[in-house]
Design a protein around this motif. Structure first.
Motif, PDB file in Angstrom:
ATOM      1  N   ALA A 516     -15.524  65.663  16.150  1.00 38.55           N
ATOM      2  CA  ALA A 516     -15.694  64.473  16.992  1.00 38.55           C
ATOM      3  C   ALA A 516     -15.794  63.223  16.134  1.00 38.55           C
ATOM      4  CB  ALA A 516     -16.931  64.628  17.866  1.00 38.55           C
ATOM      5  N   LEU A 517     -16.511  63.333  15.008  1.00 42.85           N
ATOM      6  CA  LEU A 517     -16.654  62.175  14.134  1.00 42.85           C
ATOM      7  C   LEU A 517     -15.315  61.756  13.540  1.00 42.85           C
ATOM      8  CD1 LEU A 517     -20.015  62.996  12.349  1.00 42.85           C
ATOM      9  CD2 LEU A 517     -19.563  61.067  13.848  1.00 42.85           C
ATOM     10  N   VAL A 518     -14.501  62.761  13.183  1.00 39.46           N
ATOM     11  CA  VAL A 518     -13.175  62.431  12.632  1.00 39.46           C
ATOM     12  C   VAL A 518     -12.331  61.737  13.695  1.00 39.46           C
ATOM     13  CG1 VAL A 518     -10.981  63.448  11.926  1.00 39.46           C
ATOM     14  CG2 VAL A 518     -13.096  64.140  10.813  1.00 39.46           C
ATOM     15  N   VAL A 519     -12.360  62.267  14.905  1.00 39.57           N
ATOM     16  CA  VAL A 519     -11.594  61.650  15.997  1.00 39.57           C
ATOM     17  C   VAL A 519     -12.059  60.200  16.178  1.00 39.57           C
ATOM     18  CG1 VAL A 519     -11.225  61.658  18.485  1.00 39.57           C
ATOM     19  CG2 VAL A 519     -11.045  63.780  17.191  1.00 39.57           C
ATOM     20  N   ALA A 520     -13.374  60.001  16.157  1.00 38.36           N
ATOM     21  CA  ALA A 520     -13.905  58.649  16.335  1.00 38.36           C
ATOM     22  C   ALA A 520     -13.433  57.727  15.218  1.00 38.36           C
ATOM     23  CB  ALA A 520     -15.430  58.690  16.371  1.00 38.36           C
ATOM     24  N   GLU A 521     -13.471  58.235  13.989  1.00 40.35           N
ATOM     25  CA  GLU A 521     -13.033  57.402  12.860  1.00 40.35           C
ATOM     26  C   GLU A 521     -11.575  57.001  12.999  1.00 40.35           C
ATOM     27  OE1 GLU A 521     -14.017  58.377   8.734  1.00 40.35           O
ATOM     28  OE2 GLU A 521     -15.504  59.747   9.558  1.00 40.35           O
ATOM     29  N   VAL A 522     -10.743  57.967  13.354  1.00 42.05           N
ATOM     30  CA  VAL A 522      -9.317  57.667  13.501  1.00 42.05           C
ATOM     31  C   VAL A 522      -9.118  56.658  14.635  1.00 42.05           C
ATOM     32  CG1 VAL A 522      -7.057  58.624  14.082  1.00 42.05           C
ATOM     33  CG2 VAL A 522      -8.581  59.865  12.543  1.00 42.05           C
ATOM     34  N   ALA A 523      -9.829  56.879  15.735  1.00 39.65           N
ATOM     35  CA  ALA A 523      -9.670  55.990  16.892  1.00 39.65           C
ATOM     36  C   ALA A 523     -10.080  54.565  16.529  1.00 39.65           C
ATOM     37  CB  ALA A 523     -10.498  56.497  18.062  1.00 39.65           C
ATOM     38  N   LEU A 524     -11.227  54.419  15.854  1.00 37.87           N
ATOM     39  CA  LEU A 524     -11.705  53.088  15.494  1.00 37.87           C
ATOM     40  C   LEU A 524     -10.773  52.422  14.491  1.00 37.87           C
ATOM     41  CD1 LEU A 524     -15.489  53.957  15.219  1.00 37.87           C
ATOM     42  CD2 LEU A 524     -14.449  52.525  16.955  1.00 37.87           C
ATOM     43  N   MET A 826      -3.745  67.333  12.304  1.00 37.66           N
ATOM     44  CA  MET A 826      -2.853  66.499  13.097  1.00 37.66           C
ATOM     45  C   MET A 826      -3.353  66.369  14.536  1.00 37.66           C
ATOM     46  SD  MET A 826      -0.525  65.475  11.176  1.00 37.66           S
ATOM     47  CE  MET A 826       0.471  64.829  12.478  1.00 37.66           C
ATOM     48  N   MET A 827      -3.905  67.473  15.029  1.00 29.93           N
ATOM     49  CA  MET A 827      -4.369  67.435  16.403  1.00 29.93           C
ATOM     50  C   MET A 827      -5.545  66.457  16.529  1.00 29.93           C
ATOM     51  SD  MET A 827      -5.528  70.589  18.740  1.00 29.93           S
ATOM     52  CE  MET A 827      -7.218  70.352  18.255  1.00 29.93           C
ATOM     53  N   LEU A 828      -6.472  66.564  15.576  1.00 30.79           N
ATOM     54  CA  LEU A 828      -7.607  65.628  15.594  1.00 30.79           C
ATOM     55  C   LEU A 828      -7.104  64.188  15.518  1.00 30.79           C
ATOM     56  CD1 LEU A 828     -10.239  67.248  13.207  1.00 30.79           C
ATOM     57  CD2 LEU A 828     -10.110  67.356  15.693  1.00 30.79           C
ATOM     58  N   ALA A 829      -6.156  63.954  14.583  1.00 29.58           N
ATOM     59  CA  ALA A 829      -5.631  62.606  14.411  1.00 29.58           C
ATOM     60  C   ALA A 829      -4.960  62.134  15.691  1.00 29.58           C
ATOM     61  CB  ALA A 829      -4.656  62.569  13.238  1.00 29.58           C
ATOM     62  N   ALA A 830      -4.209  63.059  16.321  1.00 31.55           N
ATOM     63  CA  ALA A 830      -3.491  62.679  17.539  1.00 31.55           C
ATOM     64  C   ALA A 830      -4.472  62.250  18.633  1.00 31.55           C
ATOM     65  CB  ALA A 830      -2.637  63.845  18.024  1.00 31.55           C
ATOM     66  N   ILE A 831      -5.545  63.026  18.793  1.00 30.04           N
ATOM     67  CA  ILE A 831      -6.539  62.650  19.809  1.00 30.04           C
ATOM     68  C   ILE A 831      -7.112  61.277  19.466  1.00 30.04           C
ATOM     69  CG2 ILE A 831      -8.737  63.277  20.890  1.00 30.04           C
ATOM     70  CD1 ILE A 831      -8.099  66.183  20.192  1.00 30.04           C
ATOM     71  N   GLY A 832      -7.439  61.093  18.176  1.00 35.84           N
ATOM     72  CA  GLY A 832      -7.993  59.814  17.734  1.00 35.84           C
ATOM     73  C   GLY A 832      -7.027  58.673  18.004  1.00 35.84           C
ATOM     74  N   ILE A 833      -5.740  58.917  17.731  1.00 32.09           N
ATOM     75  CA  ILE A 833      -4.748  57.854  17.911  1.00 32.09           C
ATOM     76  C   ILE A 833      -4.604  57.499  19.387  1.00 32.09           C
ATOM     77  CG2 ILE A 833      -2.267  57.360  17.764  1.00 32.09           C
ATOM     78  CD1 ILE A 833      -2.293  58.866  15.062  1.00 32.09           C
ATOM     79  N   VAL A 834      -4.636  58.523  20.240  1.00 33.79           N
ATOM     80  CA  VAL A 834      -4.501  58.251  21.681  1.00 33.79           C
ATOM     81  C   VAL A 834      -5.683  57.407  22.165  1.00 33.79           C
ATOM     82  CG1 VAL A 834      -4.572  59.291  23.972  1.00 33.79           C
ATOM     83  CG2 VAL A 834      -3.092  60.252  22.190  1.00 33.79           C
ATOM     84  N   ILE A 835      -6.899  57.849  21.795  1.00 35.04           N
ATOM     85  CA  ILE A 835      -8.085  57.086  22.217  1.00 35.04           C
ATOM     86  C   ILE A 835      -8.049  55.680  21.611  1.00 35.04           C
ATOM     87  CG2 ILE A 835     -10.613  56.969  22.132  1.00 35.04           C
ATOM     88  CD1 ILE A 835     -10.609  60.033  22.021  1.00 35.04           C
ATOM     89  N   GLY A 836      -7.712  55.630  20.306  1.00 37.79           N
ATOM     90  CA  GLY A 836      -7.683  54.358  19.596  1.00 37.79           C
ATOM     91  C   GLY A 836      -6.659  53.404  20.185  1.00 37.79           C
ATOM     92  N   SER A 837      -5.497  53.935  20.575  1.00 42.97           N
ATOM     93  CA  SER A 837      -4.471  53.066  21.143  1.00 42.97           C
ATOM     94  C   SER A 837      -4.955  52.447  22.442  1.00 42.97           C
ATOM     95  CB  SER A 837      -3.194  53.859  21.403  1.00 42.97           C
ATOM     96  OG  SER A 837      -2.713  54.386  20.202  1.00 42.97           O
ATOM     97  N   ALA A 838      -5.651  53.250  23.233  1.00 44.54           N
ATOM     98  CA  ALA A 838      -6.191  52.715  24.488  1.00 44.54           C
ATOM     99  C   ALA A 838      -7.185  51.600  24.178  1.00 44.54           C
ATOM    100  CB  ALA A 838      -6.855  53.822  25.288  1.00 44.54           C
ATOM    101  N   GLY A 839      -8.074  51.850  23.189  1.00 50.42           N
ATOM    102  CA  GLY A 839      -9.053  50.833  22.801  1.00 50.42           C
ATOM    103  C   GLY A 839      -8.360  49.588  22.256  1.00 50.42           C
ATOM    104  N   ALA A 840      -7.326  49.835  21.429  1.00 53.67           N
ATOM    105  CA  ALA A 840      -6.593  48.726  20.819  1.00 53.67           C
ATOM    106  C   ALA A 840      -5.933  47.876  21.892  1.00 53.67           C
ATOM    107  CB  ALA A 840      -5.539  49.270  19.849  1.00 53.67           C
TER     108      ALA A 840
END
Lengths: 897, 109
Positions: A516-524, A826-840
């Motif tokens: 979860a922390l990795v996903v959060a980092e990628v998203a942010l 990659m899966m973690l990064a992908a989840i992070g990117i999806v969440i991050g893109s929405a935030g962005a």
């Protein structure tokens, strides 16, 4: 005996290691009471055993007490209460010191980790505190005036450009009269040019910037001169004695802080003016009203009929009564405006706008600073997530130590506290570094006056920023320590101590937290990257803008004529001819021209119309006006689309001519050819040329309607700039020019040519500031995300060594296992990117106002960010995954780690 | 004989160096050792005990006396032992010096 206590207590001689805490005052009171009674009982018993009667024994015991029973009870109750209070505090403090010592010992053992953590927190805190200090100064802190909340900015919501925002002096007077919410209204004339006045001292002259203010300007702001006084009505009448106030800096630099300066005369534009006062160092006109500008002196301007005839020249500041509101003031101003516009047709149109001065001053930077504040908040979150992850991974290597401490009787709460102390110690270490970085950073920023942001020169790390740092540090320390601390099991001593297998940190919950922390980092990181990407693209778009002129290799210098050259039109024409001739004759000069103003500098506008058009307001657009000479258009690299440039023969006695830009041609003669037509500006003039539009106001805003009048046909200018296109560097050019113009301008001020490149550069500097900072934050965030992914993957490879060994023994290939790990990453990064893109997407929508030439959903930016993060994820996952291939199945199976 | 300021604390610590005691035990031990020549009130003693516990020179615990009463037992802590050592040394030195000075007889002139 109190209820709830064991009857037996402890036996004599056996002491408990820990004091039983008496948590409440009631307990302490009862305790003291019982001790007193028990003491008396013991003494009475002892006395009676020596033969006294109970009565006698009691009396003797009370006598020995020294105080009456009631008094003794009170005294002892107090001393017991004090004792408990202090002990509770001391216990807490002792535990804390113990934890801190322990934490320092642990951290010293793991130097690399400590260094890294301190560095990461330091950078995060440094950035946060620096940005907070700027935002605090620019957005939050009150302006440096008396009761700044009462000050309001009153503007004319007219056409764009300064002439549209200002008012005539009579309008200012009418507002004073008709808007009772204002206690006072004053103003200044924003149509000043930098270095507009020649200042002569000891036969040497220099150029200084003088600005005109109303008589009440300083008293209204509550600015009291440090020496002398403000202007008198007589001095401000326009006919009385001439007076000038000095800025503190000018007083220091040009007058060597002469304490007896008041009353002395200075020579401004060859006239003697009396210094009536020196302003205090706390007052900096530029930082509030004209970011980046340095105003040297202030002179009064009367509010009379003559000044009124100059048109819109005043920028107004009003002081509201404490009980008045901005809304009420606006309402009154609107009523006044309505009356003026209806009754006085010769008066300039007035559409009032009233906002607090603070809002006006900070408004321009608000959006940019909000972006930066959000950015640093996100950076801090990533820092916390990253450290949280590191501490979690570290926790796994410490599980035996922790299990041992649990076995020795340490409670879960105590261990959690210990872990939080450790993370807070790290945070404090990082914050100390961060504070140093922030102080250095804000000093640097404050020194860069080129950034053109109000109040920036006054930015520093102050008490409020220190308080912010403290809170930030504690919150961060707890935030990144909490996840690892909560991983401590309540009582699973047996597991870790006995088994050699994976302990608590390797369980599903720990795995989940880390992922979860990795996903959060990628998203942010994704959000920051998109924001920075959009700003960067905007910045390059701004740099790519067609300015309408070519600033490269162009420089300008003030060459205002002396008094005698202005005595007649013929003399002035001769002056213009000679300056141009001498300049063009200099080697290395490709072209030269004169102008009363430069692009991106000051501006003024007049009404203008096509001859023969009906006399309605619609046919009188407000047009920016420039007075230029022949050669200016060519030297500036402006494009003459049609017609001709001015020539030396355009003199007062020849036909009055004018050059206009394409926008004005379109506006006045839509769909027709403007060339050769007659238009009314100051007088009727024939259009002889049409030029391409120039970015006059700002690099990122259209210029609007422009017209150019020849120098030899008007006297309505306040400055003469010599614009030179040359291959020579500015220093060489200045020296050569001084010699060339020596006969004409014997004391050309000792000021250097200013390159147009510098002017353009200054104009885009606030944008560069925001872009640079946010890009820096984004890159930092990506680096942290990279480390975060790397840490988690390499940790899980370590944890799974045995499992991997088994799989390899059973025939799985190293490549296949690596692929599995990378796929997981990659899966973690992908989840992070999806969440991050929405935030962005959400953040970018809020940024719209400062974007230029890109939409908030710019697909290119999003695509680049996603690609970059994917590459980062692959690399940071693949590198630790490669370790799999080095795992020897046999070793892995045998090892007991 | 009234006690000098601060000496009661040292006396209490000295007493407790023999082992944990409750308040009355402490005062009677001092009475016995000093043949009742040291004069302090029981209230003062109890206050001194609270004060010493507050400074973590003593720790306290409820226990049962020999005759079955509940009493608050005091025990010297490591810090208390160190304090007793240094205070004793300094008091003895003070009294020694004082005694030497006061003992100089004027007749020797």
């Amino acid at each position: 005996m109190r209820p709830g206590e064991s009857r037996g207590g402890i036996r004599r001689g056996i002491a408990r290691r820990f004091r039983l805490p008496l948590r409440t005052t009631e307990h302490a009171d009862a305790d003291a009471q019982e001790e007193l009674r028990s003491f008396l009982d013991e003494r009475i018993a002892a006395l009676m055993s020596r033969g006294m009667s109970e009565e006698e024994a009691r009396a003797e015991a009370l006598r020995r007490l020294g105080l009456s029973f009631t008094d003794a009870a009170i005294v002892l109750r107090e001393s017991a209460r004090t004792r408990e209070r202090r002990l509770t505090f001391r216990d807490f403090f002792d535990d804390l010191m113990q934890d801190v010592r322990y934490a320092l010992r642990t951290l010293r053992r793991d130097r690399a980790f400590t260094l890294f953590a301190v560095l990461v927190v330091g950078l995060g805190v440094g950035a946060s505190v620096a940005v907070f200090s700027i935002a605090n100064r620019v957005l939050i802190r009150p302006l440096p005036f008396r009761d700044p909340g009462e000050l309001a900015w009153i503007a004319n919501k007219g056409e764009k450009g300064l002439s549209g925002e200002t008012v005539q002096s009579q309008t200012l007077l009418d507002l004073r009269e008709g808007a009772p919410s204002f206690r006072n209204i004053g103003g200044y004339v924003p149509f000043y040019d930098v270095d507009n006045t020649k200042f002569t001292a000891k036969d040497e002259s220099a150029r200084v910037t003088v600005i005109q203010v109303t008589e009440n300007f300083f008293p209204m702001l509550g600015v009291v001169p440090m020496l002398g006084r403000s202007f008198t009505s007589d001095e401000a009448s326009g006919t009385g004695p001439r007076a000038v106030l000095l800025s503190h800096l000018t007083w220091e630099r040009r007058f060597e802080s002469d304490a007896a300066i008041v009353g002395k005369a200075v020579v401004l534009n060859d006239e003697a003016v009396t210094v009536v006062g020196v302003l205090p160092p706390t007052f900096d006109f530029g930082s509030v009203f004209a970011p980046g500008a340095r105003i040297d002196m202030f002179v009064p301007i009367p509010l009379n009929a003559e000044v009124n005839s100059h048109g819109n020249v005043f920028t107004m500041i009003g002081r509201l009564w404490p009980t008045a509101t901005v809304a009420a003031a606006l309402h009154e101003a609107e009523a006044v405006a309505k009356r003026i516009n209806a009754e006085d047709s010769r008066r300039e149109e007035f559409t009032p706008l009233v906002v607090t001065l603070k809002e006006h001053v900070s408004g321009r930077s608000r959006d940019a600073l909000t972006i930066l504040l959000v950015s640093v908040a996100v950076v801090m979150l990533i820092v916390c997530a990253n450290l949280s992850n590191l501490l979690l991974a570290r926790g796994s290597t410490r599980e035996k130590e922790i299990a041992l401490r649990v076995a020795l009787g340490a409670g879960r709460g105590r261990l959690i506290r210990q872990m939080l102390t450790e993370s807070t110690v790290l945070a404090v270490g990082g914050a100390s570094l961060g504070l140093v970085l922030a102080i250095v950073g804000t000093r640097t920023i404050a020194g860069m006056s080129a950034f053109n942001m109000p109040m920036l020169e006054r930015v520093s790390v102050d008490g409020m920023a220190l308080a912010f740092t403290l809170v930030l540090t504690l919150v961060a320390g707890i935030a990144f320590g909490l996840a690892p601390a909560l991983q401590i099991p309540s009582a699973s001593v047996n597991g870790s101590l006995q088994s050699s297998g994976r302990g608590f940190a390797g369980d599903r919950r720990g795995q989940w937290t880390r992922n979860a922390l990795v996903v959060a980092e990628v998203a942010l990181a994704c959000m920051l990257l998109v924001a920075a990407g959009l700003l960067t693209r905007s910045f390059y778009n701004v740099l790519d803008v067609d300015l309408g002129f070519q600033p490269h290799r162009v420089a300008a210098i003030r060459v205002d004529p002396g008094k005698e050259q202005l005595t007649s039109a013929a003399r002035f024409t001769a002056y213009v001819d000679e300056v141009l001739e001498r300049t063009r004759a200099m080697p290395g000069v490709e072209g030269a021209g004169l102008s009363d103003g430069l692009p991106l500098g000051g501006n003024r506008s007049w009404g203008a119309k096509a001859q023969g058009a009906p006399d309605t307001p619609e046919s009188w657009p407000t047009v920016f006006v420039r007075i230029v000479s022949d050669g200016y258009i060519g030297s500036m690299g402006m494009r003459l689309e049609r017609g001709r440039d001015f020539v030396a023969a355009d003199i007062p006695t020849s036909e009055k001519v004018i050059i206009i830009n394409e926008s004005l041609a379109q506006r006045l003669w839509p769909g027709e050819d403007a060339l050769g037509r007659i238009m009314i500006a100051d007088t009727a003039r024939r259009v002889v040329g049409i030029v391409h539009d120039v970015r006059l106001l700002a690099v990122d805003a259209d210029g609007g309607l422009e017209m150019y009048l020849p120098f030899r046909q008007t006297r309505d200018f306040s400055a003469v700039n010599l614009v030179v296109r040359s291959t020579l560097p500015p220093e060489t050019l200045t020296a050569a020019l001084r010699i060339a113009l020596q006969p004409l301008l014997p004391n050309l001020p000792t000021k250097q040519f200013q390159t147009l490149d510098t002017i353009v550069d200054d104009a885009v500097s606030p944008r560069r500031f925001t872009t640079l900072l946010s890009t820096g934050f984004a890159l930092f965030a990506v680096a942290l995300a990279l480390l975060g992914i790397y840490g988690v993957v390499s940790y899980s490879v370590n944890q799974r060594t045995q499992e991997i060994g088994v799989r390899m023994a059973l025939g799985a290939s190293a490549a296949g296992l690596q692929l599995g790990i990378v796929r997981h990453t990659m899966m973690l990064a992908a989840i992070g990117i999806v969440i991050g893109s929405a935030g962005a997407w959400a953040i970018a929508r809020g940024m719209q106002s400062i974007l230029f030439g890109v939409t908030s959903t710019d697909p290119v930016t999003f695509a680049i960010v996603i690609l970059l993060l994917t590459v980062v994820a692959v690399i940071s996952g693949y590198v630790p995954a490669r370790r799999v291939s080095r795992i020897d199945p046999l070793m892995a199976l045998r090892s007991t780690t | 004989m009234a006690l000098l300021k601060g000496t009661l604390d040292v006396l209490v610590l000295k007493t407790l160096s023999w082992g944990p005691m409750h308040g009355y035990e402490i005062t009677s031990w001092i009475e016995v050792q000093s043949s009742s020549r040291l004069d302090f009130t029981d209230a003062a003693l109890l206050q001194a005990l609270h004060r010493l516990e507050e400074r973590k020179l003593l720790s306290a615990e409820w226990g049962e006396t020999e005759n079955g009463r509940r009493a608050r037992y005091y025990k010297m802590t490591a810090a208390g032992r160190a304090h007793l050592r240094s205070e004793t040394a300094s008091l003895l030195e003070q009294f020694g010096t004082l005694a030497a000075v006061l003992a100089i007889s004027s007749s020797g002139r």
